[in-house]
Design a protein around this motif. Structure first.
Motif, PDB file in Angstrom:
ATOM      1  N   ALA A   1      38.103  30.845  32.207  1.00 58.31           N
ATOM      2  CA  ALA A   1      38.165  31.048  33.654  1.00 58.31           C
ATOM      3  C   ALA A   1      37.809  29.763  34.403  1.00 58.31           C
ATOM      4  O   ALA A   1      38.485  29.382  35.368  1.00 58.31           O
ATOM      5  CB  ALA A   1      37.225  32.184  34.057  1.00 58.31           C
ATOM      6  N   LEU A   2      36.759  29.075  33.965  1.00 51.77           N
ATOM      7  CA  LEU A   2      36.351  27.833  34.616  1.00 51.77           C
ATOM      8  C   LEU A   2      37.417  26.746  34.454  1.00 51.77           C
ATOM      9  O   LEU A   2      37.748  26.033  35.417  1.00 51.77           O
ATOM     10  CB  LEU A   2      35.024  27.351  34.034  1.00 51.77           C
ATOM     11  CG  LEU A   2      33.791  28.191  34.381  1.00 51.77           C
ATOM     12  CD1 LEU A   2      32.602  27.784  33.511  1.00 51.77           C
ATOM     13  CD2 LEU A   2      33.428  28.041  35.848  1.00 51.77           C
ATOM     14  N   ALA A   3      37.958  26.621  33.243  1.00 51.42           N
ATOM     15  CA  ALA A   3      38.975  25.603  32.999  1.00 51.42           C
ATOM     16  C   ALA A   3      40.230  25.874  33.821  1.00 51.42           C
ATOM     17  O   ALA A   3      40.837  24.947  34.376  1.00 51.42           O
ATOM     18  CB  ALA A   3      39.318  25.552  31.510  1.00 51.42           C
ATOM     19  N   THR A   4      40.631  27.134  33.922  1.00 52.46           N
ATOM     20  CA  THR A   4      41.817  27.485  34.704  1.00 52.46           C
ATOM     21  C   THR A   4      41.599  27.195  36.182  1.00 52.46           C
ATOM     22  O   THR A   4      42.512  26.726  36.871  1.00 52.46           O
ATOM     23  CB  THR A   4      42.163  28.965  34.510  1.00 52.46           C
ATOM     24  OG1 THR A   4      42.322  29.238  33.104  1.00 52.46           O
ATOM     25  CG2 THR A   4      43.446  29.339  35.242  1.00 52.46           C
ATOM     26  N   TYR A   5      40.407  27.452  36.661  1.00 53.70           N
ATOM     27  CA  TYR A   5      40.106  27.220  38.073  1.00 53.70           C
ATOM     28  C   TYR A   5      40.174  25.725  38.409  1.00 53.70           C
ATOM     29  O   TYR A   5      40.706  25.339  39.457  1.00 53.70           O
ATOM     30  CB  TYR A   5      38.718  27.777  38.392  1.00 53.70           C
ATOM     31  CG  TYR A   5      38.232  27.464  39.783  1.00 53.70           C
ATOM     32  CD1 TYR A   5      38.781  28.091  40.892  1.00 53.70           C
ATOM     33  CD2 TYR A   5      37.227  26.527  39.983  1.00 53.70           C
ATOM     34  CE1 TYR A   5      38.341  27.801  42.172  1.00 53.70           C
ATOM     35  CE2 TYR A   5      36.773  26.231  41.260  1.00 53.70           C
ATOM     36  CZ  TYR A   5      37.336  26.874  42.344  1.00 53.70           C
ATOM     37  OH  TYR A   5      36.894  26.573  43.615  1.00 53.70           O
TER      38      TYR A   5
ATOM     39  N   ILE B   1      41.611  34.970  32.287  1.00 52.35           N
ATOM     40  CA  ILE B   1      42.555  35.087  33.401  1.00 52.35           C
ATOM     41  C   ILE B   1      42.300  36.369  34.180  1.00 52.35           C
ATOM     42  O   ILE B   1      42.375  36.393  35.419  1.00 52.35           O
ATOM     43  CB  ILE B   1      44.002  35.046  32.879  1.00 52.35           C
ATOM     44  CG1 ILE B   1      44.269  33.721  32.149  1.00 52.35           C
ATOM     45  CG2 ILE B   1      44.983  35.241  34.020  1.00 52.35           C
ATOM     46  CD1 ILE B   1      44.106  32.502  33.015  1.00 52.35           C
ATOM     47  N   TRP B   2      41.956  37.453  33.464  1.00 54.85           N
ATOM     48  CA  TRP B   2      41.669  38.716  34.147  1.00 54.85           C
ATOM     49  C   TRP B   2      40.463  38.587  35.066  1.00 54.85           C
ATOM     50  O   TRP B   2      40.457  39.138  36.169  1.00 54.85           O
ATOM     51  CB  TRP B   2      41.426  39.825  33.126  1.00 54.85           C
ATOM     52  CG  TRP B   2      41.131  41.152  33.770  1.00 54.85           C
ATOM     53  CD1 TRP B   2      42.033  42.089  34.198  1.00 54.85           C
ATOM     54  CD2 TRP B   2      39.839  41.688  34.069  1.00 54.85           C
ATOM     55  NE1 TRP B   2      41.392  43.166  34.747  1.00 54.85           N
ATOM     56  CE2 TRP B   2      40.039  42.951  34.677  1.00 54.85           C
ATOM     57  CE3 TRP B   2      38.535  41.239  33.885  1.00 54.85           C
ATOM     58  CZ2 TRP B   2      38.983  43.759  35.098  1.00 54.85           C
ATOM     59  CZ3 TRP B   2      37.488  42.042  34.308  1.00 54.85           C
ATOM     60  CH2 TRP B   2      37.711  43.279  34.900  1.00 54.85           C
TER      61      TRP B   2
ATOM     62  N   ALA C   1      28.998  39.779  33.614  1.00 59.86           N
ATOM     63  CA  ALA C   1      27.750  40.501  33.353  1.00 59.86           C
ATOM     64  C   ALA C   1      27.889  41.987  33.584  1.00 59.86           C
ATOM     65  O   ALA C   1      27.107  42.770  33.028  1.00 59.86           O
ATOM     66  CB  ALA C   1      26.636  39.940  34.246  1.00 59.86           C
ATOM     67  N   CYS C   2      28.851  42.400  34.402  1.00 60.10           N
ATOM     68  CA  CYS C   2      28.927  43.797  34.826  1.00 60.10           C
ATOM     69  C   CYS C   2      30.199  44.510  34.397  1.00 60.10           C
ATOM     70  O   CYS C   2      30.236  45.746  34.413  1.00 60.10           O
ATOM     71  CB  CYS C   2      28.808  43.893  36.346  1.00 60.10           C
ATOM     72  SG  CYS C   2      27.294  43.185  37.014  1.00 60.10           S
ATOM     73  N   GLU C   3      31.250  43.789  34.050  1.00 64.62           N
ATOM     74  CA  GLU C   3      32.526  44.419  33.712  1.00 64.62           C
ATOM     75  C   GLU C   3      33.110  43.784  32.465  1.00 64.62           C
ATOM     76  O   GLU C   3      32.791  42.646  32.126  1.00 64.62           O
ATOM     77  CB  GLU C   3      33.524  44.268  34.869  1.00 64.62           C
ATOM     78  CG  GLU C   3      33.042  44.821  36.193  1.00 64.62           C
ATOM     79  CD  GLU C   3      34.096  44.692  37.269  1.00 64.62           C
ATOM     80  OE1 GLU C   3      35.272  45.024  37.013  1.00 64.62           O
ATOM     81  OE2 GLU C   3      33.745  44.245  38.386  1.00 64.62           O
ATOM     82  N   SER C   4      34.008  44.527  31.826  1.00 61.43           N
ATOM     83  CA  SER C   4      34.731  44.025  30.664  1.00 61.43           C
ATOM     84  C   SER C   4      36.220  44.014  30.990  1.00 61.43           C
ATOM     85  O   SER C   4      36.754  44.994  31.511  1.00 61.43           O
ATOM     86  CB  SER C   4      34.483  44.908  29.430  1.00 61.43           C
ATOM     87  OG  SER C   4      33.118  44.888  29.071  1.00 61.43           O
TER      88      SER C   4
END
Length: 355
Positions: free
Chosen positions: A146-150, A226-227, A212-215
């Protein structure tokens, strides 16, 4: 979640609630949250201390008339700098590289560990550092994706600009090279600004609140990363200005508090130095006014500031988690879901999302 289990009764949060809950969350499970972010910040901050001390020594050397007079010509001056400070320059460059690699690899672990502890504290559970760290490891690579895509568009643009500058330089046309370089710098600056302001649309995925809260529905790390970004984009829709203003107000408050702490530490160290120096008060004040900084005192100041100001990174993580929870309460009625779910589900899953 019952009110007897936890005093954090979820609902759409206003600014006063965000401030109050942020501080209470950190107090609820302070030690492991502090350790989680210290794992990221402390080594970097401690490494910055000798770097800063060496830069101060170098700056004072450049202001020394005797050093400049003995190196009158440009070549002699450069050779003197290389001979005396070559090792320091190598140390600083190597340290910067180590800091960059360390931050890249460890920052997601620290953020995920801290925000997982905050999420469990918000749900009434006091987890330990080890369990939160294991959870962070399970979401680590998806977060890196996610960080790399951003950041990928900005990095790609910088590489394209570099290739264009090298191509212009190969033509031998200095005017073209300067024009391409200036245009490229402007484009990179614009891309950095856009990336910075787009953070407020993607912050739940970038700070680890979503993890931390969702999968994610896709078990693969790329698909899940990506999700996270897509989920954050949808969750923050129509709330951009509110999120930006909330973070801006919080940053002002924390900056004022941190400046006050820094000034107090600096004054305390200066008074301690004065009492142990044996110099007269007028001479001591004159030395400070002339910028005669003792690297040893500067190192002591930075060490104390580093340890004391480590309280702010976990506070920011708690605040971002609460912004994420506030969005879900407003858009998905998470507060109602949390009140009605069974206690057994609370103990097993923590904060979960109505899908």
């Amino acid at each position: 979640m019952s009110s007897t289990q936890n005093s954090f009764i979820l609902r759409p949060l206003e600014l006063k609630h965000l401030f109050d809950f942020t501080i209470r969350l950190l107090r609820f499970n302070f030690v492991p949250m502090f350790l989680a972010m210290a794992m990221v910040q402390l080594p970097v901050s401690l490494l910055a201390i000798p770097m800063t001390v060496k830069l101060v020594e170098f700056s004072e050397k450049l202001q020394d008339p005797s050093f400049i007079s003995t190196s009158a010509s440009g070549t002699d001056f450069f050779n003197s700098l290389v001979l005396e400070y070559g090792d320091s320059f190598l140390f600083i460059m190597g340290s910067l590289l180590v800091v960059a690699v360390y931050q890249l690899l460890v920052s997601p672990l620290g953020m995920l560990t801290c925000i997982r502890l905050a999420a469990r504290a918000l749900d009434g559970h006091r987890d330990d550092f080890a369990s939160a760290f294991r959870f962070a490891q399970s979401r680590y690579w998806a977060t890196q994706v996610a960080l790399a895509t951003y950041f990928l568009p900005t990095v790609a643009l910088a590489l394209v600009v570099l290739l264009l500058v090298l191509g212009a330089q190969a033509t031998g046309n200095n005017g073209l090279t300067i024009s391409v370089s200036v245009s490229g710098i402007f484009l990179i600056w614009a891309a950095v600004m856009v990336t910075m302001f787009m953070y407020f649309r993607f912050f739940p995925a970038l700070c680890g609140a979503l993890q931390a809260c969702e999968s994610g529905p896709d078990p693969g790390m790329v698909g899940q990363g990506i999700w996270y970004l897509k989920r954050a984009w949808g969750l923050t829709q129509h709330n951009y200005v509110r999120i930006l203003l909330m973070m801006f107000i919080m940053s002002i408050a924390w900056n004022m508090f941190s400046r006050g702490l820094s000034s107090t530490i600096e004054l305390s160290v200066l008074l301690w130095d004065y009492m142990n120096s044996g110099a007269g008060f007028d001479d001591f004040i004159m030395a400070q006014a002339e910028g005669q900084t003792d690297p040893r005192i500067l190192g002591l100041q930075m060490t104390l500031m580093t340890v004391v100001l480590l309280i702010f990174p976990p506070l920011w993580q708690c605040f971002k988690l609460l912004l994420y929870v506030d969005l879900r309460c407003r858009k998905e009625a998470l507060d109602i879901y949390m009140l009605l779910r069974p206690e057994s589900e609370s103990a097993q899953t923590g904060i979960a999302a109505p899908e």
